[in-house]
Scaffold this motif. Structure first.
Motif, PDB file in Angstrom:
ATOM      1  N   ARG A 143      31.408 -31.938 -52.022  1.00  0.00           N
ATOM      2  CA  ARG A 143      32.748 -32.438 -51.671  1.00  0.00           C
ATOM      3  C   ARG A 143      33.685 -32.352 -52.881  1.00  0.00           C
ATOM      4  N   GLU A 144      33.221 -32.831 -54.011  1.00  0.00           N
ATOM      5  CA  GLU A 144      34.056 -32.829 -55.209  1.00  0.00           C
ATOM      6  C   GLU A 144      34.319 -31.404 -55.709  1.00  0.00           C
ATOM      7  N   ARG A 145      33.321 -30.547 -55.625  1.00  0.00           N
ATOM      8  CA  ARG A 145      33.523 -29.154 -56.053  1.00  0.00           C
ATOM      9  C   ARG A 145      34.536 -28.445 -55.172  1.00  0.00           C
ATOM     10  N   LEU A 146      34.486 -28.686 -53.879  1.00  0.00           N
ATOM     11  CA  LEU A 146      35.433 -28.049 -52.969  1.00  0.00           C
ATOM     12  C   LEU A 146      36.862 -28.498 -53.241  1.00  0.00           C
ATOM     13  N   VAL A 147      37.045 -29.784 -53.533  1.00  0.00           N
ATOM     14  CA  VAL A 147      38.380 -30.283 -53.876  1.00  0.00           C
ATOM     15  C   VAL A 147      38.901 -29.557 -55.111  1.00  0.00           C
ATOM     16  N   ARG A 148      38.036 -29.401 -56.106  1.00  0.00           N
ATOM     17  CA  ARG A 148      38.434 -28.706 -57.342  1.00  0.00           C
ATOM     18  C   ARG A 148      38.756 -27.238 -57.065  1.00  0.00           C
ATOM     19  N   TYR A 149      37.891 -26.550 -56.320  1.00  0.00           N
ATOM     20  CA  TYR A 149      38.123 -25.140 -56.022  1.00  0.00           C
ATOM     21  C   TYR A 149      39.433 -24.953 -55.242  1.00  0.00           C
ATOM     22  N   ALA A 150      39.680 -25.836 -54.275  1.00  0.00           N
ATOM     23  CA  ALA A 150      40.918 -25.732 -53.497  1.00  0.00           C
ATOM     24  C   ALA A 150      42.140 -25.909 -54.398  1.00  0.00           C
ATOM     25  N   ALA A 151      42.068 -26.851 -55.342  1.00  0.00           N
ATOM     26  CA  ALA A 151      43.181 -27.084 -56.262  1.00  0.00           C
ATOM     27  C   ALA A 151      43.430 -25.870 -57.152  1.00  0.00           C
ATOM     28  N   LEU A 152      42.377 -25.092 -57.409  1.00  0.00           N
ATOM     29  CA  LEU A 152      42.495 -23.903 -58.255  1.00  0.00           C
ATOM     30  C   LEU A 152      42.839 -22.646 -57.465  1.00  0.00           C
ATOM     31  N   GLY A 153      42.990 -22.788 -56.149  1.00  0.00           N
ATOM     32  CA  GLY A 153      43.462 -21.658 -55.354  1.00  0.00           C
ATOM     33  C   GLY A 153      42.532 -21.113 -54.300  1.00  0.00           C
ATOM     34  N   ALA A 154      41.328 -21.654 -54.166  1.00  0.00           N
ATOM     35  CA  ALA A 154      40.410 -21.140 -53.151  1.00  0.00           C
ATOM     36  C   ALA A 154      40.937 -21.422 -51.753  1.00  0.00           C
ATOM     37  N   ARG A 155      40.952 -20.396 -50.915  1.00  0.00           N
ATOM     38  CA  ARG A 155      41.359 -20.576 -49.525  1.00  0.00           C
ATOM     39  C   ARG A 155      40.178 -20.560 -48.575  1.00  0.00           C
ATOM     40  N   PHE A 156      39.062 -20.059 -49.057  1.00  0.00           N
ATOM     41  CA  PHE A 156      37.857 -20.063 -48.227  1.00  0.00           C
ATOM     42  C   PHE A 156      36.631 -20.144 -49.129  1.00  0.00           C
ATOM     43  N   ALA A 157      35.484 -20.447 -48.513  1.00  0.00           N
ATOM     44  CA  ALA A 157      34.226 -20.565 -49.249  1.00  0.00           C
ATOM     45  C   ALA A 157      33.126 -19.845 -48.489  1.00  0.00           C
ATOM     46  N   LYS A 158      31.982 -19.698 -49.142  1.00  0.00           N
ATOM     47  CA  LYS A 158      30.842 -19.036 -48.505  1.00  0.00           C
ATOM     48  C   LYS A 158      29.550 -19.748 -48.846  1.00  0.00           C
ATOM     49  N   TRP A 159      28.671 -19.825 -47.855  1.00  0.00           N
ATOM     50  CA  TRP A 159      27.323 -20.393 -48.028  1.00  0.00           C
ATOM     51  C   TRP A 159      26.364 -19.483 -47.270  1.00  0.00           C
ATOM     52  N   ARG A 160      25.322 -19.010 -47.974  1.00  0.00           N
ATOM     53  CA  ARG A 160      24.374 -18.047 -47.388  1.00  0.00           C
ATOM     54  C   ARG A 160      23.021 -18.707 -47.179  1.00  0.00           C
ATOM     55  N   ALA A 161      22.530 -18.601 -45.954  1.00  0.00           N
ATOM     56  CA  ALA A 161      21.162 -19.000 -45.642  1.00  0.00           C
ATOM     57  C   ALA A 161      20.362 -17.739 -45.338  1.00  0.00           C
ATOM     58  N   VAL A 162      19.099 -17.705 -45.765  1.00  0.00           N
ATOM     59  CA  VAL A 162      18.296 -16.490 -45.682  1.00  0.00           C
ATOM     60  C   VAL A 162      17.063 -16.738 -44.822  1.00  0.00           C
ATOM     61  N   PHE A 163      16.801 -15.802 -43.907  1.00  0.00           N
ATOM     62  CA  PHE A 163      15.657 -15.918 -43.006  1.00  0.00           C
ATOM     63  C   PHE A 163      14.854 -14.622 -43.032  1.00  0.00           C
ATOM     64  N   SER A 164      13.535 -14.760 -43.241  1.00  0.00           N
ATOM     65  CA  SER A 164      12.646 -13.608 -43.207  1.00  0.00           C
ATOM     66  C   SER A 164      12.019 -13.478 -41.829  1.00  0.00           C
ATOM     67  N   ILE A 165      11.587 -12.266 -41.515  1.00  0.00           N
ATOM     68  CA  ILE A 165      10.842 -12.013 -40.282  1.00  0.00           C
ATOM     69  C   ILE A 165       9.392 -11.739 -40.648  1.00  0.00           C
ATOM     70  N   GLY A 166       8.480 -12.424 -39.993  1.00  0.00           N
ATOM     71  CA  GLY A 166       7.056 -12.229 -40.264  1.00  0.00           C
ATOM     72  C   GLY A 166       6.230 -12.963 -39.229  1.00  0.00           C
ATOM     73  N   ASP A 167       4.985 -13.160 -39.512  1.00  0.00           N
ATOM     74  CA  ASP A 167       4.079 -13.840 -38.593  1.00  0.00           C
ATOM     75  C   ASP A 167       4.482 -15.314 -38.462  1.00  0.00           C
ATOM     76  N   GLY A 168       5.062 -15.678 -37.337  1.00  0.00           N
ATOM     77  CA  GLY A 168       5.472 -17.052 -37.090  1.00  0.00           C
ATOM     78  C   GLY A 168       6.759 -17.460 -37.771  1.00  0.00           C
ATOM     79  N   ILE A 169       7.457 -16.527 -38.381  1.00  0.00           N
ATOM     80  CA  ILE A 169       8.711 -16.871 -39.044  1.00  0.00           C
ATOM     81  C   ILE A 169       9.827 -15.915 -38.601  1.00  0.00           C
ATOM     82  N   PRO A 170      11.054 -16.402 -38.553  1.00  0.00           N
ATOM     83  CA  PRO A 170      11.521 -17.686 -39.086  1.00  0.00           C
ATOM     84  C   PRO A 170      11.035 -18.865 -38.240  1.00  0.00           C
TER      85      PRO A 170
END
Length: 341
Positions: free
Chosen positions: A125-152
């Motif tokens: 929350r605090e980091r996003l407030v800071r990034y927005a104040a510095l000019g960020a208009r959007f953000a990104k978060w990546r989740a990673v999923f592998s394919i295998g026996d019983g996964i994801p």
């Protein structure tokens, strides 16, 4: 909490991010990943060289004609160009939207051997407030999923989907558009049908969590993988087949309210990613379809640059070419043989 007026502004930014014929440039590799790539290109992996490389990317002449926004990592976001401007300032002045990667990477998930969960919610929350104040208009978060026996596994799907939803809600609270990136990796020998089923169950989990968190879907951008066979599968696949499978999978699980879909390249070569994007454009979908490529856009530029100042114009021309090909793929202005160039 963000009021209705602010939410409408976030929705407008999300729409601008995916408005054709533009896509999103992902220049947000971590320090470690970027350093490894520089080493392979014969460039010393220093902070200055990482900055110089990102500077040549964002100052490419005419970049805004095919790029709506640029995703940066924290290091670059806080650096300055050689002319003294911050990276967010330079990107905005060039007519593009500055973005920031806010997750802190995928770590092993307890009780789920071979699977990971993306971290970074602490202090977000605090980091996003800071990034927005510095000019960020959007953000990104990546989740990673592998394919295998019983996964994801269900455990990995739930843990990552929950984190993505919490991140997205915090972004909207801060007035920042969240890019939601659940990536099913190409690693493996699985057929395309296995990727389709894995992508489907992952997205179902993600949107269930997003709706439970009351995230406004018209103010998010989805960044999914294309539906592809594993890179070691060994069979033949066509761009048209990838396009049909990809769009069909998404139509079955992605709500129509979503602002847009910006596909990641996920290990494809630049030519493969562009050819598949061109085929995807021909499919009917309820949301704008575009690209959010990293290496599929910038690999030729890095190879052309090789750390030499006199080669910056060559590197920028290489990037401009890839951007123009992908932008053209979105409109049909580039013939099929050209996108494979």
């Amino acid at each position: 909490m963000t009021d209705t007026t602010d939410m409408n502004d976030i929705a407008r930014v999300a729409a601008a991010m995916v408005a054709p014929p533009k896509g999103i440039l992902a220049a947000d590799e971590s320090i470690r990943t970027m350093s490894d790539r520089l080493l392979k290109a014969g460039v010393a992996p220093t902070e200055e060289n990482r900055r110089d490389y990102r500077e040549l990317l964002v100052t490419t002449p005419g970049l805004s004609e095919g790029v709506s926004g640029v995703i940066l990592c924290d290091e670059t976001f806080n650096q300055r160009l050689s002319d003294g401007r911050t990276f967010p300032e330079a990107i905005a002045e060039a007519g593009m939207l500055p973005g920031i990667k806010v997750d802190t990477g995928a770590k092993p998930l307890a009780n789920a051997p071979g699977e990971t969960v993306t971290e970074g919610l602490d202090g977000l929350r605090e980091r996003l407030v800071r990034y927005a104040a510095l000019g960020a208009r959007f953000a990104k978060w990546r989740a990673v999923f592998s394919i295998g026996d019983g996964i994801p596994s269900r455990l990995a799907r739930r843990a990552n989907a929950h984190a993505l939803a919490r991140y997205a809600a915090l972004c909207q609270e801060a007035g920042v558009v969240p890019i939601v990136e659940p990536e099913v990796l190409m690693d493996g020998r699985h057929p395309m049908s296995r990727c389709a089923s894995a992508t489907s169950v992952v997205l179902l989990e993600v949107f269930a969590e997003l709706m439970d968190a009351e995230v406004r879907l018209d103010a998010i951008v989805l960044k999914p993988n294309m539906v592809l066979p594993g890179k070691d599968w060994g069979g033949a696949v066509t761009a048209e087949g990838v396009a049909r499978s990809t769009v069909s999978t998404l139509r079955n699980v992605v709500p129509e309210e979503v602002a847009g879909v910006a596909f990641l390249s996920g290990g494809q070569t630049p030519a493969e990613a562009t050819a598949n994007l061109a085929a995807i454009r021909k499919c009917t979908a309820p949301w704008p379809l575009t690209f959010s490529f990293g290496r599929a856009l910038v690999d030729p530029a890095l190879a052309a640059w090789s750390g030499r100042q006199d080669r910056v114009p060559d590197a920028q021309r290489a990037l401009a070419k890839r951007v123009a090909l992908n932008s053209g793929a979105l409109t049909g202005a580039v013939p099929a043989e050209a996108v494979r160039d």
